[in-house]
Structure formats: C-alpha cells, structure tokens
Motif scaffolding. Sequence first.
Motif, PDB file in Angstrom:
ATOM      1  N   SER A  19       0.846  -1.194   0.000  1.00 18.18           N
ATOM      2  CA  SER A  19       0.000   0.000   0.000  1.00 18.18           C
ATOM      3  C   SER A  19       0.877   1.237   0.000  1.00 18.18           C
ATOM      4  O   SER A  19       1.930   1.264   0.644  1.00 18.18           O
ATOM      5  CB  SER A  19      -0.889  -0.003   1.244  1.00 18.18           C
ATOM      6  OG  SER A  19      -1.479   1.256   1.415  1.00 18.18           O
TER       7      SER A  19
ATOM      8  N   TYR B 247      -0.066   3.747   1.425  1.00 17.23           N
ATOM      9  CA  TYR B 247      -0.479   4.467   2.645  1.00 17.23           C
ATOM     10  C   TYR B 247      -0.486   3.529   3.856  1.00 17.23           C
ATOM     11  O   TYR B 247      -1.537   3.284   4.463  1.00 17.23           O
ATOM     12  CB  TYR B 247      -1.865   5.068   2.440  1.00 17.23           C
ATOM     13  CG  TYR B 247      -1.989   5.842   1.154  1.00 17.23           C
ATOM     14  CD1 TYR B 247      -1.576   7.179   1.076  1.00 17.23           C
ATOM     15  CD2 TYR B 247      -2.490   5.232  -0.013  1.00 17.23           C
ATOM     16  CE1 TYR B 247      -1.665   7.885  -0.119  1.00 17.23           C
ATOM     17  CE2 TYR B 247      -2.569   5.930  -1.200  1.00 17.23           C
ATOM     18  CZ  TYR B 247      -2.160   7.248  -1.250  1.00 17.23           C
ATOM     19  OH  TYR B 247      -2.241   7.945  -2.433  1.00 17.23           O
TER      20      TYR B 247
ATOM     21  N   ASP C 201       0.244   3.813   6.843  1.00 18.15           N
ATOM     22  CA  ASP C 201      -0.128   4.348   8.157  1.00 18.15           C
ATOM     23  C   ASP C 201      -1.579   4.813   8.224  1.00 18.15           C
ATOM     24  O   ASP C 201      -2.010   5.366   9.221  1.00 18.15           O
ATOM     25  CB  ASP C 201       0.764   5.564   8.497  1.00 18.15           C
ATOM     26  CG  ASP C 201       2.228   5.202   8.402  1.00 18.15           C
ATOM     27  OD1 ASP C 201       2.560   4.041   8.702  1.00 18.15           O
ATOM     28  OD2 ASP C 201       3.032   6.076   8.007  1.00 18.15           O
ATOM     29  N   TYR C 202      -2.318   4.605   7.160  1.00 14.21           N
ATOM     30  CA  TYR C 202      -3.659   5.196   7.090  1.00 14.21           C
ATOM     31  C   TYR C 202      -4.725   4.182   7.452  1.00 14.21           C
ATOM     32  O   TYR C 202      -4.733   3.069   6.956  1.00 14.21           O
ATOM     33  CB  TYR C 202      -3.882   5.735   5.673  1.00 14.21           C
ATOM     34  CG  TYR C 202      -5.284   6.217   5.388  1.00 14.21           C
ATOM     35  CD1 TYR C 202      -5.822   7.314   6.053  1.00 14.21           C
ATOM     36  CD2 TYR C 202      -6.063   5.586   4.418  1.00 14.21           C
ATOM     37  CE1 TYR C 202      -7.099   7.761   5.774  1.00 14.21           C
ATOM     38  CE2 TYR C 202      -7.349   6.028   4.130  1.00 14.21           C
ATOM     39  CZ  TYR C 202      -7.861   7.115   4.817  1.00 14.21           C
ATOM     40  OH  TYR C 202      -9.131   7.553   4.530  1.00 14.21           O
ATOM     41  N   ASP C 203      -5.640   4.587   8.337  1.00  9.54           N
ATOM     42  CA  ASP C 203      -6.771   3.733   8.701  1.00  9.54           C
ATOM     43  C   ASP C 203      -8.047   4.573   8.611  1.00  9.54           C
ATOM     44  O   ASP C 203      -8.281   5.445   9.448  1.00  9.54           O
ATOM     45  CB  ASP C 203      -6.576   3.193  10.120  1.00  9.54           C
ATOM     46  CG  ASP C 203      -7.774   2.354  10.565  1.00  9.54           C
ATOM     47  OD1 ASP C 203      -8.664   2.071   9.730  1.00  9.54           O
ATOM     48  OD2 ASP C 203      -7.820   2.005  11.760  1.00  9.54           O
TER      49      ASP C 203
ATOM     50  N   LEU D 198     -10.961   3.921   9.279  1.00 10.13           N
ATOM     51  CA  LEU D 198     -11.873   3.777  10.419  1.00 10.13           C
ATOM     52  C   LEU D 198     -11.504   4.689  11.595  1.00 10.13           C
ATOM     53  O   LEU D 198     -12.326   4.942  12.472  1.00 10.13           O
ATOM     54  CB  LEU D 198     -11.931   2.319  10.883  1.00 10.13           C
ATOM     55  CG  LEU D 198     -12.730   1.373   9.975  1.00 10.13           C
ATOM     56  CD1 LEU D 198     -12.661  -0.047  10.512  1.00 10.13           C
ATOM     57  CD2 LEU D 198     -14.188   1.813   9.848  1.00 10.13           C
ATOM     58  N   SER D 199     -10.277   5.207  11.578  1.00 10.50           N
ATOM     59  CA  SER D 199      -9.906   6.134  12.651  1.00 10.50           C
ATOM     60  C   SER D 199     -10.659   7.464  12.501  1.00 10.50           C
ATOM     61  O   SER D 199     -10.639   8.308  13.378  1.00 10.50           O
ATOM     62  CB  SER D 199      -8.393   6.372  12.653  1.00 10.50           C
ATOM     63  OG  SER D 199      -8.041   7.125  11.495  1.00 10.50           O
TER      64      SER D 199
ATOM     65  N   THR E 138     -11.192  -1.828   5.247  1.00  8.67           N
ATOM     66  CA  THR E 138      -9.770  -2.202   5.218  1.00  8.67           C
ATOM     67  C   THR E 138      -9.182  -1.942   3.827  1.00  8.67           C
ATOM     68  O   THR E 138      -8.045  -1.467   3.686  1.00  8.67           O
ATOM     69  CB  THR E 138      -9.605  -3.692   5.590  1.00  8.67           C
ATOM     70  OG1 THR E 138     -10.151  -3.877   6.888  1.00  8.67           O
ATOM     71  CG2 THR E 138      -8.149  -4.129   5.565  1.00  8.67           C
TER      72      THR E 138
ATOM     73  N   SER F 178      -8.664   1.738   3.233  1.00  8.54           N
ATOM     74  CA  SER F 178      -7.418   2.223   3.847  1.00  8.54           C
ATOM     75  C   SER F 178      -6.221   1.896   2.953  1.00  8.54           C
ATOM     76  O   SER F 178      -5.346   2.730   2.725  1.00  8.54           O
ATOM     77  CB  SER F 178      -7.204   1.584   5.218  1.00  8.54           C
ATOM     78  OG  SER F 178      -8.251   1.922   6.090  1.00  8.54           O
ATOM     79  N   GLU F 179      -6.207   0.666   2.432  1.00  3.84           N
ATOM     80  CA  GLU F 179      -5.044   0.237   1.636  1.00  3.84           C
ATOM     81  C   GLU F 179      -4.887   1.018   0.337  1.00  3.84           C
ATOM     82  O   GLU F 179      -3.783   1.276  -0.107  1.00  3.84           O
ATOM     83  CB  GLU F 179      -5.158  -1.266   1.336  1.00  3.84           C
ATOM     84  CG  GLU F 179      -4.850  -2.091   2.572  1.00  3.84           C
ATOM     85  CD  GLU F 179      -5.213  -3.559   2.427  1.00  3.84           C
ATOM     86  OE1 GLU F 179      -5.040  -4.291   3.404  1.00  3.84           O
ATOM     87  OE2 GLU F 179      -5.670  -3.968   1.341  1.00  3.84           O
TER      88      GLU F 179
ATOM     89  N   PRO G 209      -5.399  10.397   3.666  1.00  4.22           N
ATOM     90  CA  PRO G 209      -4.217   9.533   3.553  1.00  4.22           C
ATOM     91  C   PRO G 209      -3.066  10.269   2.872  1.00  4.22           C
ATOM     92  O   PRO G 209      -3.271  10.961   1.879  1.00  4.22           O
ATOM     93  CB  PRO G 209      -4.709   8.379   2.682  1.00  4.22           C
ATOM     94  CG  PRO G 209      -5.944   8.861   2.002  1.00  4.22           C
ATOM     95  CD  PRO G 209      -6.552   9.856   2.927  1.00  4.22           C
TER      96      PRO G 209
END
Lengths: 202, 543
Positions: free
Chosen positions: A5, A7, A9-11, A13-14, A165, A168-169, A194
């Motif tokens: 990915s 990114y 460090d990116y989530d 859902l945060s 998920t 995020s990826e 992101p």
Amino acid sequence: MSHYSHYPDYDVLSLINEWDDHTKEIVLKRLGPFPEPQFLEEKEVKMLRLIAKHLCYENRDDIIDWIIYFLDQRLKSNIGEHQRKSSLPQEKILIREGLKATDEATAQKYGKNFISAEIKEQFEILSSMQQGKAPMIPRWDSILQKELFDKLLDIMISAYYSHPTIWSEIGYGGPAYPRGYYRIELGWTDPWEPRRPGADKK
Amino acid sequence: MENKDPVQHNCDHYDGHRYKDMKHRKYGDKEVDVCIVGVGASGGVLVYELSKAGLDVVAIEAGPFWNPQSDFASDELHSYSLAWQDTRLSDGKDAIKFGHNNSGRGVGGGTVHFTAVFYRFHENDFRVKSTDGVAEDWPISYYDLEPYYQKIENDIKVSGPKELPWGTFRGPYPYPVREPISANSQIFREGCEILGVRSSVVPLAILSAPYDGRPPCTNRGFCNEGCMPNAKFTTLIQHVPKAIQHGAEILTDSMVTRLLTDKNGKVTAVEFVHDGQLYRQKAKVVIVSAFSVESPRLLLNSATSQYPYGLANRSGLVGKNLMVHSGHDVFAKFNEEIRLYKGTPVMAYTQEFYASEPSRGFVRGYTLNAHGNRPVALAKNLAVDGGYWGKGLRDVMLDFNFYAQVSLVGEVLPREDNFISLSNEKDEYGLPRPLINFSYSENDNKLIKDAVQKANDILSARGGKPAFVIPDSGHVMGTCRMGLDPEKSVVNSFCQSHDIPNLFICDSSVFVTSSGCNPTETVMAIAARTADYLIDKMRQGPI
C-alpha cells in the motif's frame, strides 16, 4: 498475496467519529459478525469463498466473510438485478446452477471437484470461464459461463471495494459528511486524508 | 446483524399531512385536473408548475419519498438502493446496463443521483437532419426552449462560468462559478491548454452560495450517491416540497400499472398498486413522465381493443428509436496523486468536438467531461467491462489515487432497431418486464473511437500515461419522440399525444435526437414548456 500500500499508516476507520450516523452504521456492519447464510448452502459457501479469493486476490477470512454475507443477502432478496440478458435465468439460479457447472467442469478436466482442486487448477478453471472456454459439460448450455463469471465478479468486487480495510489500503478518503473536503486542488490534502510516508504536507 | 431500513416511509403526502396508508387521501375518488406518473426530473417540474397555477394535481411515484438525512449515506454500495433495481431484460450487441447509472426510483428520480452537470443543447441539436442529413429534426428549435432554460437555471440557481466558449448561450449563470476545481478537473484543463483545446468549468445544478435554505457545496463528492447537505439540486428537495405547499398530493411507493381509456378513446384514469392493493385515480389529463423505459412500457401495457398496439401508438413508434449517450471512461496514470474521490465529480469540460466535422468521417460530436470516481464504481467497471480481476485488478486499485479520468458524452443516432418492447416475463405486479435491445451504429462507434483518442491526447499532453478505457453509457432517451407528423412521431411539440389529446408524455423519451451532452436541463426545460402549454389550454376549457 501482496498487500502493498502507498499508505501503510492510514486507517479510514480512525475517522469514523466524523461520519454521519447512517453511514457509520452501514460501514461498521461490514466488519461482522455475520449470521449464518440464509440462501446459500454449505457446499456453495465453500466454493464461493475460494472463488472470492481468486477474483479479489485476497486471503483474509474476515474480508471474505463480508463478501459471502453480502452475496447471500443479495440472493435471498427479491429486489431486481437491474438488467439481465433475456436468454439468462435469474441470478440466484445462474449462480446456484453455475456452481454445479463449475464443479462439473473441474471434474471433467482434473478428475476432482473444485474444492479439492489445487489453487492453480481453480485459477485455470475460472480463467477459462471468463473467456467462455471452460471444459465442455452439458450444463453450460443453460448457464453461460462468461455471464456467470461476470455476475460473480460484479457482486464480489462491489463488496470487496466497500470494505473499510480495502479503503485504507488504496488510500480512499472515504465518507466525508458532514465535514466535506476543502483542499481539493492538485497536490493538496485535508489534514486527515491519507498521505504517503514522507510526502509534502500541503 | 440484519440490515434494517432505518426509515418508515409515508405514502400519501399533501400540505400538512403525511400518511402511511391510502385512507386519508386528499383527492381520493375525486377527478383531478392532472395526474402525473413518475416524479423525477420532469415530473417534479410538472407537479410544481401545475399546482402553482392552481390546478388540482396528483403525482404518483413508484419509489419512496426519500429523506436525504436518513436514507442517503456516504457510501457507494448503499446508494444502489436509490436506483431502479427492478430487472429489465437487456439484449443487443451493446446491451445497456440499467440501474444507478441511468434510472432513479423514488421522488426526485435520476436527479437524486445525477452529477448535476447542467448543459443547454446547442441550436444544431434540434436540426440534425437539416445540418447532417441523418435522423430527424425536432419540431421545436433552441429558441422555443430558450426562455425555459433560463427559467430553470434561475429557479434552481445554477452555478456556472461568466462566459462560455460554445453554444448559443454564453453565460453568465445566476450563481458564481464553482471554485476551486478538483485536481482531476485541473489536470484536464491543463492538458487542454497545452493542446490549444478550449475548456471551461462546468455549469452545475450545485450551489456555489446559499439559496432557499440550502447551503453551498462542501466538495464531499458523493453527488452520485445522494447529496446529504442538500447543496445539489434535486426535484425531491427543490420542486416537490413547493408543489405540496401549492396543494399537490404526492403518492409514493405506488406503481402505476395501467392507463384507462373510455369509449371515446380519451384517458380517464390511472390504475396503481400500493402495498398489493389496486387503486384508481381519475384525471382530466394524464402526463406520463416515468423514464424512457417505463413510459413506453406503460403505454404498451395499456392496450385496449380500441388501441390494440398500446396507447398513443398510431405511428408504431412507441418504444422505438431508443438512444443512450456513449459514455466511455478514459483513464491515464500520473506520477502525482489525483485522488478521483474528492470534490464534485464533474467540474471541467470541453465541447470543442461537439459539432460535425467532415474530416472525422462521422457526423455529430461529443462532450468530454473530466469525471471523478470511487472505488466500487471503478473496480466494478474495470472488472466486468474491462476484464480485470485477481492480481491485475488489485494492482490497479492499489494505485487508485494516481489515475485521472475523462468521460465522454457522445451523440448516438436514433434507429428503429434500438427499442423497448414488452417481454413474456412478468414482474412482481404481474406486468410484462421491459425488453430492451440496443446496439451502436457504425457512426456511433467511429465517434466513440475519436472521442477516446482525444481524451487520451488531453491526458497524455499533461503527462499522463494512457491506462485503460472502459465502455460505458449514460442517459436513456427517445422512445416516444416528438414531431409534427402523427405517422412519424408519438407526441406533438408540446408533448401531447397525437392520438389522445388528454394524454401527455413528458420526459427524455420525447427526444428526437440525443445531442452530445448531459440531458437533464433539456428534460426540465421541456417539462416547464409543457406545463405552460397545459395551463393555458386548461384555462380555455376541457382538452
């Protein structure tokens, strides 16, 4: 399977506390737990899980769980399927009969059913279905193999790319109501979007 | 966990009243002046204008009365439930996909999930036969619609440029142009500039400043999924609430199954089903504005011994000459992040290739729109229409943020071979499912090829690497065309049936040709003109 990915460090859902309640509820349901399938039978689920792994290039069971749940809900409902070729049966019949056909075609070529076939063999069968070149068996007369492949792909890919998920990826900013996006010009990001490691903070 | 519909919808709506059943009807057994079938782009304008003029109007919609706050979400998959999902049988070499991309369900119809791109047609769009020797001319000219274009733009405060480089109308629009524009639109305009192709920011039915209790756009980007802040115009939030205040009654979750006629051949009532129960609404005039598939389907399904081929069908053209816009999506990959998900999806365009150009080897032309996208729509199209799956698809999608997209809106010529008819298969109401047949013509295919090339040129000029082209289409038009000759058209220039004077068909099905741009503004302008005509006629006496 690669889950490279840009990114790491990116989530997404945060960010969920910034989303409206309706969206939050819809997205969180994709994380499970899911009830037992209501339309699909056990053997069908086993086959479909394997097929989903190939079509989505995905091995994580929790994501496959969501795909199967989504597919089962769709096949259970009587809401229409938008469009269908007049020569094809309804999608629930197409898929049910299509799985039998897939199994028979696998047996024809490899002398075993789809579930027992090697991963590479499963891949070969699916690839050949996409091109309408799977081993000939009588059931393909009523179940068009390419249409079956496309139908499964359509439904599974829709579910897969709706999973947070995966958002995020791929670096998808995701839901943005009520706050919206403000820095939309080239090279700019809102502070919560992101960002690639080391990218300029513009 | 079971997915539950969070909202219980009412089905009967009039000023100060909302009910979950049909027991408290405002008009009920009364004969109303006008009954409208379908409350989308066109039906919304009609119910508003006619009720404002003091007519008794009932409008009947197959889907729900949406509440943007609780029915919409920032989610692609969820938004498919806002579309017409009923199965349509779709055949032909270029079988059309239906649903979210072209057909709405519920009050607001397609305006609920359109991109709000708001173009006027050009003068020559109404004169295709005269200019290019193909298709037919419209019985109206650009100038017949001009005052209505202006009225609609003003009513909903279209945001647009001060000056436009193409067409008869060169601006300005009532509300300021949208700015800033998204990265994808920026890239597109820069590519155009390098090639010397004129481009512009798009006129949009999305607010750039507050209006009528609605806020300006926040660039959330979910126009196709239903606007939650109400910055985007829909007839759901703009026209219908006002129509209700003016006395209209709106019935929802009610599917019209048949139009009834008397022995004089006039329409007397519509039959509709709500919650399994059959009802009737009597009306002096009926307007069918149910989409280019459902409108002809209803007319064909209302056949009687007097009208054995369906209503309004003396010409045999009900359902014929179905058109779409070719809508191929062209992608290029960049080294920098474009982030297709951000901002209003369409913010820049060019109509430099709109008019016929003999050297191209085909007639008519197209608009190129810089077009945003989202993961599900992109991945699904790449998969089903582009043949990508497994690792190949996953790899493309991991680079999602690096793609730019241009989509074409290409003119498709009308042909009788492209049609909707009734199939032998029945739906949940016992109605025959529509069977649609569609293939592109040679001219259509040449146009697509040229447009794809131009889109790639623009993206390449700006440094993009052409990546893939996904065949797509948008908008359905032309199945009840207007015209002067009752043998060669279904309705007259005011959308009135040649055969049955108190029956009107008013939506994109009356289009004679498709044009090469997004059609919603023209649909609404035609509806406003039809409303004016009808108000005038009904003041003079029975139709």
